[in-house]
Scaffold this motif. Structure first.
Motif, PDB file in Angstrom:
ATOM      1  N   VAL A 140       0.873  -1.181   0.162  1.00 42.44           N
ATOM      2  CA  VAL A 140       0.186   0.162  -0.064  1.00 42.44           C
ATOM      3  C   VAL A 140       0.862   1.146   0.111  1.00 42.44           C
ATOM      4  N   ALA A 141       1.793   1.330   0.808  1.00 45.74           N
ATOM      5  CA  ALA A 141       2.833   2.313   0.899  1.00 45.74           C
ATOM      6  C   ALA A 141       3.283   2.607  -0.526  1.00 45.74           C
ATOM      7  N   GLU A 142       3.793   1.636  -1.309  1.00 45.49           N
ATOM      8  CA  GLU A 142       4.381   1.696  -2.695  1.00 45.49           C
ATOM      9  C   GLU A 142       3.394   2.620  -3.652  1.00 45.49           C
ATOM     10  N   LYS A 143       2.095   2.563  -3.454  1.00 46.97           N
ATOM     11  CA  LYS A 143       1.256   3.145  -4.204  1.00 46.97           C
ATOM     12  C   LYS A 143       1.016   4.401  -3.685  1.00 46.97           C
ATOM     13  N   LEU A 144       1.576   5.035  -2.699  1.00 46.45           N
ATOM     14  CA  LEU A 144       1.816   6.538  -2.215  1.00 46.45           C
ATOM     15  C   LEU A 144       2.715   7.304  -3.033  1.00 46.45           C
ATOM     16  N   LEU A 145       3.542   6.580  -3.558  1.00 50.10           N
ATOM     17  CA  LEU A 145       4.911   7.228  -4.167  1.00 50.10           C
ATOM     18  C   LEU A 145       4.297   8.020  -5.612  1.00 50.10           C
ATOM     19  N   ALA A 146       3.214   7.820  -6.017  1.00 49.30           N
ATOM     20  CA  ALA A 146       2.412   8.500  -7.085  1.00 49.30           C
ATOM     21  C   ALA A 146       2.252   9.898  -6.796  1.00 49.30           C
ATOM     22  N   ALA A 147       2.148  10.296  -5.596  1.00 56.35           N
ATOM     23  CA  ALA A 147       1.743  11.445  -5.177  1.00 56.35           C
ATOM     24  C   ALA A 147       2.802  12.501  -5.251  1.00 56.35           C
ATOM     25  N   THR A 148       2.526  13.556  -5.217  1.00 57.38           N
ATOM     26  CA  THR A 148       3.591  15.008  -5.379  1.00 57.38           C
ATOM     27  C   THR A 148       3.803  15.426  -3.794  1.00 57.38           C
TER      28      THR A 148
ATOM     29  N   LEU B 189     -13.944   6.912  -1.442  1.00 59.77           N
ATOM     30  CA  LEU B 189     -13.531   6.938  -3.022  1.00 59.77           C
ATOM     31  C   LEU B 189     -13.083   5.992  -3.909  1.00 59.77           C
ATOM     32  N   GLY B 190     -12.534   5.029  -2.982  1.00 59.32           N
ATOM     33  CA  GLY B 190     -11.670   3.771  -3.837  1.00 59.32           C
ATOM     34  C   GLY B 190     -10.787   3.224  -2.783  1.00 59.32           C
ATOM     35  N   ASN B 191      -9.972   2.452  -3.297  1.00 55.78           N
ATOM     36  CA  ASN B 191      -8.761   1.882  -2.783  1.00 55.78           C
ATOM     37  C   ASN B 191      -7.673   1.989  -3.584  1.00 55.78           C
ATOM     38  N   LEU B 192      -6.325   2.261  -3.053  1.00 52.87           N
ATOM     39  CA  LEU B 192      -5.051   2.289  -3.669  1.00 52.87           C
ATOM     40  C   LEU B 192      -4.838   1.115  -4.494  1.00 52.87           C
ATOM     41  N   MET B 193      -5.222  -0.101  -3.808  1.00 47.23           N
ATOM     42  CA  MET B 193      -4.809  -1.171  -4.479  1.00 47.23           C
ATOM     43  C   MET B 193      -5.801  -1.670  -5.567  1.00 47.23           C
ATOM     44  N   GLU B 194      -6.736  -0.909  -5.695  1.00 49.73           N
ATOM     45  CA  GLU B 194      -7.646  -1.323  -6.739  1.00 49.73           C
ATOM     46  C   GLU B 194      -7.762  -0.153  -7.758  1.00 49.73           C
ATOM     47  N   ASN B 195      -7.616   1.159  -7.425  1.00 49.07           N
ATOM     48  CA  ASN B 195      -8.077   2.308  -8.256  1.00 49.07           C
ATOM     49  C   ASN B 195      -6.639   3.234  -8.266  1.00 49.07           C
ATOM     50  N   SER B 196      -6.465   3.792  -9.265  1.00 48.06           N
ATOM     51  CA  SER B 196      -5.338   4.684  -9.549  1.00 48.06           C
ATOM     52  C   SER B 196      -5.980   5.764  -8.800  1.00 48.06           C
ATOM     53  N   LEU B 197      -4.725   6.838  -8.800  1.00 45.61           N
ATOM     54  CA  LEU B 197      -5.199   8.209  -7.948  1.00 45.61           C
ATOM     55  C   LEU B 197      -6.004   9.159  -9.019  1.00 45.61           C
ATOM     56  N   GLU B 198      -5.536   8.843 -10.175  1.00 44.84           N
ATOM     57  CA  GLU B 198      -6.379   9.541 -11.322  1.00 44.84           C
ATOM     58  C   GLU B 198      -7.661   9.224 -11.385  1.00 44.84           C
ATOM     59  N   ASP B 199      -8.013   7.778 -11.215  1.00 42.12           N
ATOM     60  CA  ASP B 199      -9.318   7.269 -11.280  1.00 42.12           C
ATOM     61  C   ASP B 199     -10.105   7.875  -9.965  1.00 42.12           C
ATOM     62  N   ILE B 200      -9.511   7.852  -8.861  1.00 39.88           N
ATOM     63  CA  ILE B 200     -10.105   8.254  -7.550  1.00 39.88           C
ATOM     64  C   ILE B 200     -10.490   9.783  -7.867  1.00 39.88           C
ATOM     65  N   VAL B 201      -9.569  10.704  -8.255  1.00 34.93           N
ATOM     66  CA  VAL B 201     -10.125  12.130  -8.526  1.00 34.93           C
ATOM     67  C   VAL B 201     -11.140  12.329  -9.178  1.00 34.93           C
ATOM     68  N   ARG B 202     -11.448  11.493 -10.166  1.00 34.37           N
ATOM     69  CA  ARG B 202     -12.279  11.409 -11.182  1.00 34.37           C
ATOM     70  C   ARG B 202     -13.768  10.911 -10.732  1.00 34.37           C
TER      71      ARG B 202
END
Length: 324
Positions: free
Chosen positions: A39-47, A249-262
């Motif tokens: 899960v932590a690995e998915k956070l690295l897409a953030a700025t 809004l979703g889960n980082l293991m199932e949804n990208s940040l881009e999809d969650i924002v949309r």
């Protein structure tokens, strides 16, 4: 994209009586709550990432090392009690902004934060010794709302801190009490000649809007889509005050940040900020308040802090204009 991350969920090593997040244990019954590496690995897409809790340092230093040098701008909000020399060195080396909670001098702080003053002060001093960038967050409650000058002097002089942030516990104080607190801090701040040397975020927010048209606090924004809150499970919500099943809004293991924002639900949440009564629309301070935080509104009416905010803006805005 800014993420407010709860790596240890609602878990904390102290028991503050007014913690708004403790009740979230009901959503995550299998304690202890710890974010998994995947899960932590998915956070690295953030700025930009702010680690918060509960108490994020329950994760241990190795968890945070995985974010060093990975591109995201990181910060940490902590009660300070778990900071060691090693942690302080890391935070200073990586240039992470660290916020520590102090509700006032020892007697006040211990009454609101489970007798944690001495441990928090040790952590704060370690951070300062190692050269970390530190600011102080003070929760204003019925325990300390009558002591604004004492608290301000403690943070400025006792802690030698020039970056202050005061947050109202709206469930515990009235709008009038909040106004009294802010106005008395403002008076001392100005009369002491601290206007250009001490940053008080509550005042900076007003000044930044007047000087640059910049919103530096989410409560003054016209839309509630300012960040995403990520729980230890990877579940994502629009705000940590609204970590509720209906706003998931979703889960980082199932949804990208881009999809969650949309997610249309995120847009719906954001629009709630502009759903204000006519009294707000006709208010002379609307540009500074924009109806305040949605959590403080009562059944669609004005914020419960309205009378106090009106007094504070009437006091502060004309004075701050002199510094433009």
């Amino acid at each position: 994209m800014h993420l407010l991350v709860k790596p240890a969920g609602p878990d904390c090593n102290i028991a503050c009586p007014r913690c708004f997040y403790k009740c979230k244990e009901a959503l995550f019954p299998h304690a202890p709550h710890r974010m998994k590496p995947e899960v932590a690995e998915k956070l690295l897409a953030a700025t930009s990432i702010t680690f918060q809790g509960g108490e994020p340092l329950l994760m241990g230093l190795d968890f945070f090392r995985r974010f060093a040098g990975k591109g995201a701008e990181c910060s940490l909000q902590t009660n300070g009690t778990l900071i060691t020399r090693e942690i302080a060195k890391f935070l200073a080396k990586e240039k992470w902004l660290v916020g520590i909670s102090f509700d006032g001098p020892k007697a006040i702080h211990d009454s609101t934060r489970d007798d944690s003053f001495d441990a928090a002060l040790r952590g704060y001093r370690l951070l300062r010794e190692e050269g970390a960038e530190v600011n102080v967050l003070t929760l204003v409650t019925s325990e300390n709302v009558k002591e604004p000058e004492r608290i301000y002097r403690f943070v400025r002089d006792g802690l030698d801190c020039r970056f202050h942030q005061y947050i109202e516990c709206a469930e515990d104080i009235t709008g009038e009490e909040w106004a009294d607190f802010l106005i008395r801090v403002f008076e001392l701040w100005e009369k002491s000649g601290d206007v250009r040397t001490v940053s008080v975020r509550n005042f900076d927010s007003v000044f930044n809007w007047m000087a640059a048209g910049m919103r530096s606090s989410c409560t003054s924004c016209t839309d509630c889509r300012n960040y995403l809150t990520v729980e230890h499970t990877g579940d994502v919500y629009p705000c940590d005050f609204f970590v509720e099943p209906k706003w998931k809004l979703g889960n980082l293991m199932e949804n990208s940040l881009e999809d969650i924002v949309r997610n249309p639900l995120y847009a719906e949440f954001g629009r709630r900020k502009a759903q204000i009564p006519m009294k707000c629309r006709e208010c002379r301070w609307l540009e500074f308040c924009n109806g305040d935080c949605v959590k403080n509104r009562l059944g669609g009416d004005v914020t419960k802090l309205c009378p106090g905010l009106d007094r504070f803006f009437a006091h502060a805005v004309p004075r701050l204009k002199r510094y433009l």
